[in-house]
Design a protein around this motif. Structure first.
Motif, PDB file in Angstrom:
ATOM      1  N   PHE A 260       2.291   8.732 -10.346  1.00 41.41           N
ATOM      2  CA  PHE A 260       3.447   8.153 -11.027  1.00 41.41           C
ATOM      3  C   PHE A 260       4.606   9.133 -11.106  1.00 41.41           C
ATOM      4  CE2 PHE A 260       0.004   5.587 -12.510  1.00 41.41           C
ATOM      5  CZ  PHE A 260       0.535   4.329 -12.424  1.00 41.41           C
ATOM      6  N   LYS A 261       4.615  10.091 -10.184  1.00 41.79           N
ATOM      7  CA  LYS A 261       5.602  11.149 -10.311  1.00 41.79           C
ATOM      8  C   LYS A 261       7.011  10.577 -10.331  1.00 41.79           C
ATOM      9  CE  LYS A 261       5.316  11.925  -5.374  1.00 41.79           C
ATOM     10  NZ  LYS A 261       5.114  12.855  -4.283  1.00 41.79           N
ATOM     11  N   HIS A 262       7.267   9.649  -9.440  1.00 38.82           N
ATOM     12  CA  HIS A 262       8.644   9.180  -9.341  1.00 38.82           C
ATOM     13  C   HIS A 262       9.053   8.387 -10.556  1.00 38.82           C
ATOM     14  CE1 HIS A 262       9.220  10.426  -5.146  1.00 38.82           C
ATOM     15  NE2 HIS A 262       7.906  10.408  -5.194  1.00 38.82           N
ATOM     16  N   LEU A 263       8.037   7.761 -11.168  1.00 44.48           N
ATOM     17  CA  LEU A 263       8.326   7.000 -12.369  1.00 44.48           C
ATOM     18  C   LEU A 263       8.798   7.904 -13.494  1.00 44.48           C
ATOM     19  CD1 LEU A 263       5.617   4.348 -13.060  1.00 44.48           C
ATOM     20  CD2 LEU A 263       8.082   4.089 -13.023  1.00 44.48           C
ATOM     21  N   VAL A 264       8.213   9.068 -13.550  1.00 41.00           N
ATOM     22  CA  VAL A 264       8.335   9.833 -14.775  1.00 41.00           C
ATOM     23  C   VAL A 264       9.295  10.993 -14.666  1.00 41.00           C
ATOM     24  CG1 VAL A 264       7.036  10.778 -16.650  1.00 41.00           C
ATOM     25  CG2 VAL A 264       5.891   9.342 -14.991  1.00 41.00           C
ATOM     26  N   LEU A 265       8.738  12.123 -14.252  1.00 44.00           N
ATOM     27  CA  LEU A 265       9.514  13.339 -14.348  1.00 44.00           C
ATOM     28  C   LEU A 265      10.515  13.455 -13.211  1.00 44.00           C
ATOM     29  CD1 LEU A 265       6.446  15.547 -15.064  1.00 44.00           C
ATOM     30  CD2 LEU A 265       8.256  15.015 -16.673  1.00 44.00           C
TER      31      LEU A 265
ATOM     32  N   PHE B 266       0.843  -1.203   0.000  1.00 43.07           N
ATOM     33  CA  PHE B 266       0.000   0.000   0.000  1.00 43.07           C
ATOM     34  C   PHE B 266       0.876   1.250   0.000  1.00 43.07           C
ATOM     35  CE2 PHE B 266      -4.508  -1.193   1.461  1.00 43.07           C
ATOM     36  CZ  PHE B 266      -4.462  -2.359   0.728  1.00 43.07           C
ATOM     37  N   TRP B 267       1.936   1.199   0.815  1.00 42.93           N
ATOM     38  CA  TRP B 267       2.811   2.367   0.891  1.00 42.93           C
ATOM     39  C   TRP B 267       3.420   2.664  -0.482  1.00 42.93           C
ATOM     40  CZ3 TRP B 267       8.084   3.292   0.244  1.00 42.93           C
ATOM     41  CH2 TRP B 267       8.519   4.546   0.709  1.00 42.93           C
ATOM     42  N   VAL B 268       3.880   1.611  -1.148  1.00 38.58           N
ATOM     43  CA  VAL B 268       4.490   1.811  -2.465  1.00 38.58           C
ATOM     44  C   VAL B 268       3.454   2.365  -3.455  1.00 38.58           C
ATOM     45  CG1 VAL B 268       5.447   0.614  -4.468  1.00 38.58           C
ATOM     46  CG2 VAL B 268       6.287   0.070  -2.179  1.00 38.58           C
ATOM     47  N   VAL B 269       2.283   1.719  -3.496  1.00 41.56           N
ATOM     48  CA  VAL B 269       1.295   2.126  -4.503  1.00 41.56           C
ATOM     49  C   VAL B 269       0.786   3.534  -4.237  1.00 41.56           C
ATOM     50  CG1 VAL B 269      -1.016   1.679  -5.418  1.00 41.56           C
ATOM     51  CG2 VAL B 269       0.574  -0.207  -5.064  1.00 41.56           C
ATOM     52  N   PHE B 270       0.446   3.826  -2.987  1.00 34.65           N
ATOM     53  CA  PHE B 270      -0.273   5.075  -2.732  1.00 34.65           C
ATOM     54  C   PHE B 270       0.600   6.238  -2.269  1.00 34.65           C
ATOM     55  CE2 PHE B 270      -3.626   1.838  -2.429  1.00 34.65           C
ATOM     56  CZ  PHE B 270      -4.427   2.316  -3.459  1.00 34.65           C
TER      57      PHE B 270
ATOM     58  N   PRO C 157       0.239   8.780  -5.749  1.00 41.51           N
ATOM     59  CA  PRO C 157       0.175   9.366  -4.412  1.00 41.51           C
ATOM     60  C   PRO C 157      -1.202   9.936  -4.099  1.00 41.51           C
ATOM     61  CG  PRO C 157       1.967  10.297  -5.707  1.00 41.51           C
ATOM     62  CD  PRO C 157       1.127   9.500  -6.635  1.00 41.51           C
ATOM     63  N   ILE C 158      -1.693   9.630  -2.905  1.00 42.27           N
ATOM     64  CA  ILE C 158      -2.938  10.233  -2.466  1.00 42.27           C
ATOM     65  C   ILE C 158      -2.584  11.452  -1.631  1.00 42.27           C
ATOM     66  CG2 ILE C 158      -4.374   8.184  -2.547  1.00 42.27           C
ATOM     67  CD1 ILE C 158      -3.757   7.653   0.309  1.00 42.27           C
ATOM     68  N   LEU C 159      -3.512  12.393  -1.591  1.00 39.66           N
ATOM     69  CA  LEU C 159      -3.264  13.604  -0.817  1.00 39.66           C
ATOM     70  C   LEU C 159      -3.576  13.321   0.644  1.00 39.66           C
ATOM     71  CD1 LEU C 159      -4.995  16.224  -3.127  1.00 39.66           C
ATOM     72  CD2 LEU C 159      -2.575  15.664  -2.997  1.00 39.66           C
ATOM     73  N   VAL C 160      -2.591  13.490   1.501  1.00 35.00           N
ATOM     74  CA  VAL C 160      -2.855  13.297   2.923  1.00 35.00           C
ATOM     75  C   VAL C 160      -2.351  14.511   3.677  1.00 35.00           C
ATOM     76  CG1 VAL C 160      -2.862  10.801   2.973  1.00 35.00           C
ATOM     77  CG2 VAL C 160      -0.702  12.000   3.093  1.00 35.00           C
TER      78      VAL C 160
END
Lengths: 160, 318, 509
Positions: B3-8, A142-146, A151-154
């Motif tokens: 996907f920010k880290h993936l890309v830019l 979950f940490w990696v995906v989100f 990224p979710i806004l937290v």
């Protein structure tokens, strides 16, 4: 859990549903008739809601009539869910989301998933190691995906 | 931005790290450019041009975030509720920001927003099928006068950027058509091409392809000057109707953002968009960069508000 | 044309381009399988890449994501009952039921084969028949769209045998839920009950994931809880049950596969056609295919109970939109779906204006895109074939280990999709609604379809009335619309007669 319900309980449930539909459709139609709806072109913005309410009303009547007819018998098994589980699952969901937002995604996921698995597993089958592994892997995933991929806004969380 | 880290990020992060020592604005975190439309539209593409060249000029990344909920209000509220540190900005046209505010209860006052940089100006344009009777604007108006409501015009959403000039024009030129709200320019185009609707109102990018291959004719523009994408299309002003209502895409900050930061943002964003690489990207994507700084875009913002107040007052009288 | 083909092939078959297509597929399957996240989102995020990359590899990446996410959505729909994408909503109905019957591998393979067949045929239609089909699609104005929406609701609401009234009630409820917020004609607020959070309406993702997935998780949690109460002593029987699933015993054999082919062809045809209509969408295609395939099936009573034909029809209908959705874009510059709009934006950012002149002006790139559309299917097939047994095992893990993870994923996926806190509360509320409807024995498919087509239904009806200046007869002044109504009526009548005759035969036997 599916339990075969008695024909009578079945019928009560169906009649309850029919009554609900009739009430909803009727209340809606009254609202369309007397409520505050903006008139507009192409039939106005109450046109489709009015049709939908009428359909609900009619469907409710059809269901009720069908059930009151003699010689009718239940054709399927019905659903049974303990109210506590419904409330518990929804509360868990809300708590999980708030925790993710305010405490941090990795920690919340790990702890809350471990807790939920623990609660759902029959005590004799509980294997703490396995539960810990599943929870930790989920937390990490979950940490990696989100946080890294999508990224979710937290609000700046306390932990990670 | 996903996907920010993936890309830019990778490249920007490396260059960004060097400048981190002095925590100058803007360098601590990425700038979020929030827009109230779904990804892939004109506003979105305009934002991405800035995002593509930002690293060099703004010392940080610019993430374009598209949030199209609640008719754009969700995006606006997100920016409003964010810390007023200049790292969360709004990129929008006037529809969700101004029109909605004048029509409905919204959470903000219009003077809470300070335009930083106008990126581009979009020209509302009327169009019809090339093989139909509506060959030019004069004919259009004549037919509409003879048969009030006989011509149908698909114009995108109710009170959208192409719809308002239609309302204005009907007032000025004294004719009446059937206004057909559509889900957007694409549906208006489809209905015009399919012959279900007589004419459409949209923006040049929607109809450029059809005009290019001769299946559509662009009737008139609601701008002060002709546009590059449709060089042969007259403006309504040229035809004697004083209807000028272009839409700007402008970057806004909340007024609580410190003045120095606003100035820095204005200067850096203008610099970035004036760079040759930004110009090249704009050219490639068919975006006319019409850049205005804080002062001029503020004037445009105020003018738009005044215009819209007048138009909407007229509509409500009807 | 041949020399263009050679040039295009040279562009499309470089290792770099193929690698990007594969990366795209991997990203696509991942985001598609996470409820809430979609391929469209990933494409939107990666759009700026086309500013910096060469056109063909960039398009390869986007094509890969698109195709991967479509199938990823179906994997989640079958294994966990979570429609990972809107298009997979119809797949949940039978796919998840098949999994509950212990046949995840069969259902997944049916889904894969029907998807690939339908997707490829749709791509071929795009390549060879784009112009004629686009001309037909343009004939769809408000009147014809209204006919299509009404017919789809009728077909699907009447799906569940013996529950027609409930199905219709569910569809009406779905339409009503879609009415909350702003009306599509004047933008006026309605049915918000003065709750500010409702002024933007209810999002598709919270509703879809909530009604299908959250409610299913709650029901499953209820079962797990009761099993827990029953199991105070460790029993050997239960341990055996735990390891009872064997992929080898859950193979899709040739005969079963052949029996799903008819549904696949119905879905491929229906999906390709609906995909070409601007604004209709893949979920409508999937539901329509499902509804029609049931009428043409030899075993219609199994639909909704884990029918592999149902899986094939829904999946074929869903996937068949993937090629044809580009038809209005390429033929007229009309982006007919969110995905087409994103590809349109990508092309614009490359300096290519979508529209009738596009293919001639950029022959090599567009033909390379066509080639990639086809070979991405083959890649997708290869990768999925390897992974499906793994997913099948994953599907059969005991629910108490999986449920919390899936619920967490549904919550964060929904939040990530819109970054809107309100959507999470709506998701949980929709879950509660779903449990309530299940409790009353109401089919969920019609509700979701009603919600999906509701806005289009209202918009087209009111547009049609406006164009007809208030005359309802305007709705019957299109031969095409009349054809749609009559065709559907014919299908329903014939189906009714055949069902009755079969019932009589069964009685005599």
């Amino acid at each position: 859990m599916k339990h075969p319900l008695s024909a009578r309980a079945w019928m009560h449930r169906d009649l309850g549903f029919a009554a609900l539909l009739v009430a909803l459709g009727g209340a809606g139609l009254l609202d369309v008739r007397f409520g505050d709806w903006r008139p507009g072109p192409g039939g106005g913005n109450a046109l489709v809601p009015a049709v939908a309410y009428s359909v609900l009303l009619a469907a409710g009547c059809v269901i009720a009539l069908g059930r009151l007819r003699p010689g009718w018998s239940p054709d399927a098994q019905r659903l049974h869910v303990p109210v506590g589980i419904v409330a518990g699952a929804l509360l868990w969901g809300g708590a999980f989301f708030l925790a993710v937002r305010h405490v941090g995604i990795g920690v919340s996921t790990t702890v809350l998933i471990a807790g939920a698995i623990w609660a759902l597993t029959p005590p004799v089958d509980r294997r703490p190691g396995l539960i810990a592994v599943i929870a930790l892997c989920s937390g990490l995933a979950f940490w990696v995906v989100f946080t890294q991929l999508a990224p979710i806004l937290v609000a700046s969380p306390l932990l990670f | 931005m996903k996907f920010k880290h993936l890309v830019l990020a990778t490249s920007v992060a490396i260059t960004g790290a060097a400048g981190m020592a002095a925590a100058e604005f803007p360098s601590e975190q990425p700038i979020r450019l929030v827009n109230p439309y779904g990804a892939g539209g004109g506003v979105d593409i305009a934002g991405r041009i800035l995002s593509s060249v930002a690293g060099e000029f703004l010392d940080t990344r610019v993430d374009v975030i598209s949030i199209d909920g609640a008719g754009g209000q969700e995006a606006i509220n997100l920016v409003r509720d964010a810390e007023a540190d200049g790292y969360t900005l709004l990129l929008t046209d006037y529809g969700p920001l101004v029109t909605t505010a004048l029509r409905e209860d919204v959470s903000y006052d219009l003077d809470e927003w300070v335009p930083l940089v106008q990126i581009t100006e979009v020209a509302p344009v009327f169009f019809a099928r090339a093989d139909g009777p509506l060959t030019d604007m004069e004919t259009f108006i004549e037919i509409a006068r003879d048969d009030p409501g006989g011509i149908s015009v698909g114009h995108g959403r109710h009170l959208s950027v192409p719809h308002l000039p239609l309302i204005l024009l009907e007032g000025v030129a004294e004719f009446e058509t059937t206004h057909l709200p559509t889900t957007g320019g694409a549906q208006a185009l489809s209905f015009v091409l399919g012959g279900q609707v007589d004419a459409g109102a949209s923006v040049p990018s929607t109809i450029a392809g059809g005009v290019g291959d001769g299946s559509l004719v662009a009737l008139a523009l609601a701008t002060a000057d002709r546009v590059e994408a449709l060089p042969d299309t007259p403006t309504l002003q040229e035809l004697g109707y004083d209807v000028v209502l272009p839409a700007w895409y402008t970057i806004f900050a909340h007024r609580d953002v410190a003045e120095e930061r606003k100035a820095v943002l204005e200067e850096r964003i203008l610099e970035a968009l004036e760079s040759p690489s930004a110009q090249a990207l704009a050219q490639r994507s068919g975006t006319d960069l019409v850049l205005l700084g804080m002062e001029d875009s503020m004037e445009a913002y105020q003018t738009t508000i005044a215009n819209l107040e007048a138009i909407l007052a007229d509509i409500d009288e009807d | 044309m041949l020399e263009f083909l050679a040039e295009a092939a040279a562009l499309a078959f470089t290792p770099q381009v193929m690698l990007f297509a594969l990366i795209g597929l991997a990203i696509g399957v991942t985001v598609g399988a996470i409820p809430g996240l979609s391929g469209d989102m990933a494409i939107a995020i990666l759009l700026p890449l086309v500013f910096v990359m060469d056109p063909v590899p960039a398009l390869g990446l986007l094509v890969g994501i698109y195709k991967g996410s479509m199938f990823g959505g179906s994997i989640a729909a079958i294994t966990f009952g979570v429609p990972g994408t809107a298009g997979a909503a119809a797949t949940v109905i039978d796919g998840y039921q098949a999994k509950l019957n212990g046949q995840p591998n069969r259902a997944l393979h049916t889904a894969l084969y029907s998807s690939i067949i339908a997707d490829t045929s749709s791509d071929l239609v795009l390549i060879f028949l784009a112009l004629p089909l686009a001309a037909v699609a343009l004939m769809f104005g408000p009147v014809e769209f209204f006919a299509l929406y009404v017919v789809s609701l009728t077909l699907v609401a009447a799906l569940t045998m013996g529950k027609v009234a409930r199905g219709i009630a569910a569809a009406a409820l779905g339409v009503l839920l879609a009415m909350i917020g702003r009306d599509p004609i004047t933008g006026g607020l309605r049915l918000t009950f003065d709750i500010p959070a409702l002024s933007g309406g209810i999002g598709l993702i919270p509703l879809l994931v909530g009604v299908f997935a959250v409610s299913e998780i709650i029901v499953q949690a209820g079962r797990a809880w009761m099993r827990r109460a029953e199991r105070t002593v460790a029993s050997i029987a239960a341990d055996a049950e735990k390891s009872g699933y064997d992929v080898a015993g859950d193979r899709l054999d040739w005969r079963t596969f052949r029996s799903t082919l008819r549904a696949t062809f119905v879905g491929a045809g229906m999906g390709t056609f609906i995909g070409a209509l601007p604004g209709a969408g893949s979920s409508l295609a999937a539901f329509m295919s499902y509804g029609i395939a049931q009428r043409f099936s030899r075993r219609p009573q199994e639909f909704g109970r884990g029918s592999l034909e149902g899986v094939a029809a829904a999946e074929a209908g869903n996937s068949a939109t993937s090629g044809s959705t580009f038809i209005p874009l390429f033929a007229f510059g009309i982006p007919g779906s969110a995905t087409a709009a994103l590809f349109g934006a990508a092309l614009i950012m490359m300096g290519i204006t979508p529209g009738p002149t596009m293919i001639n002006d950029n022959m090599a790139i567009i033909y390379a895109l066509f080639i990639m559309l086809i070979y991405a299917n083959l890649f997708n097939f290869g990768i999925s074939k390897l992974l499906l047994p793994l997913y099948s095992r994953l599907a059969m893990i005991q629910p108490h280990y999986v449920l919390p993870v899936v619920l967490g994923l549904a919550i964060l996926g929904t939040y990530a999709a819109s970054n809107s806190v309100k959507d999470v509360w709506l998701l949980l509320a929709a879950g509660l609604l779903g449990v309530g409807l299940r409790w009353f024995g109401v089919p969920l498919g019609p509700l979701v379809l009603g919600f999906i087509v509701g806005p289009g239904l209202e918009q087209s009806l009111r547009q049609a009335l406006m164009l007809g200046r208030g005359d309802w007869m305007h709705l019957l002044q299109s031969p095409l619309a009349i054809g749609i109504y009559l065709g559907t009526l014919a299908i329903l009548v014939v189906f009714g007669l055949v069902t009755r005759r079969r019932a009589l035969h069964a009685k005599e036997a």
